[in-house]
Enzyme design. Structure first.
Site, short mmCIF file in Angstrom:
data_model
loop_
_atom_site.label_atom_id
_atom_site.label_comp_id
_atom_site.label_asym_id
_atom_site.label_seq_id
_atom_site.Cartn_x
_atom_site.Cartn_y
_atom_site.Cartn_z
N PHE A 123 -51.81 -18.52 -135.62
CA PHE A 123 -52.59 -17.46 -134.98
C PHE A 123 -52.12 -17.23 -133.55
CE2 PHE A 123 -55.39 -19.43 -138.09
CZ PHE A 123 -56.03 -18.36 -138.69
N ASP A 124 -52.08 -15.96 -133.18
CA ASP A 124 -52.10 -15.61 -131.77
C ASP A 124 -53.53 -15.91 -131.29
OD1 ASP A 124 -51.52 -14.15 -129.29
OD2 ASP A 124 -52.81 -12.60 -130.13
N LEU A 125 -53.75 -15.94 -130.00
CA LEU A 125 -55.10 -16.26 -129.50
C LEU A 125 -55.85 -15.01 -129.01
CD1 LEU A 125 -57.20 -18.49 -128.74
CD2 LEU A 125 -56.12 -18.55 -126.49
#
Length: 215
Positions: free
Chosen positions: A10-12
């Protein structure tokens, strides 16, 4: 979407947490300290850059007198309370993480944010324990749209890139995931909604909310 997938990365910001809106405000306030008006093209120019790359960009473009460390420290300070009190998890995130945990899929985070803010927000929402690898773009040579950060997290997780699924909310991040030879799911975020059609074209999948992925 999870068929033939051995890990999820995941990107944040804008993907797991609703935080993209606050950075424009911080940039406006920060530049005002130096009597500089916020240029409308700024967000687009720095999209995907690591925290360190962004500091270099600001210093050069705006001819700032402060050191790179001072610039980054000021940004962390300005964002700290906002991340602590004003940044929620996005809809369905916690439930989706629980679901992936049940499936025993290793999870990672590949973010352009600073290590300090990442740890602050993950601990605040009690989700750091879900992730076997948490990396920032400052730990690789090049930020997004280059694949470096995603390849590093895949290596940490011990999974081949083509067996990874990436969740991203901005075009530069989607390109980074695809350049790493990973499957990418674009995520709706209010901040980048004008890019939705482009994100749909570039990504393998598109969702408005992680609630859509729950069984």
């Amino acid at each position: 979407m999870l068929k033939d997938i051995d890990a999820v990365i995941f990107d944040l910001d804008g993907t797991l947490i609703d935080s993209m809106w606050l950075w424009k405000n911080i940039d406006i306030e920060y530049l005002a300290r130096f009597g500089i008006e916020f240029p409308e093209d700024l967000q687009r120019c720095i999209e995907g850059m690591s925290f360190s790359e962004t500091a270099v960009y600001f210093k050069q473009r705006f001819n700032l007198p402060d050191s790179l460390e001072k610039i980054k420290s000021d940004w962390n300070q300005m964002a700290w309370d906002k991340y602590l009190y004003e940044v929620p998890l996005k809809e369905g995130v916690k439930e989706f993480l629980d679901y992936l945990k049940e499936l025993k899929l290793p999870l990672g985070i590949a973010t352009s944010n600073s290590r300090e803010l990442v740890e602050l927000v993950l601990n605040k929402h009690n989700i750091s324990g879900y992730f076997s690898s948490i990396r920032t773009s400052c730990e690789v040579d090049r930020g997004k749209p280059y694949p470096d950060i995603y390849l590093l997290v895949a290596k940490d997780l011990g999974v081949k890139p083509e067996k990874c699924l990436v969740f991203e909310d901005v075009i530069q991040g989607v390109i980074a995931g695809k350049s790493a030879n990973m499957k990418v799911c674009a995520v709706y975020d209010d901040y980048s909604k004008s890019d939705d059609e482009e994100k749909k074209k570039l990504a393998d999948y598109y969702i408005r909310s992680m609630k859509e992925l729950l069984p």
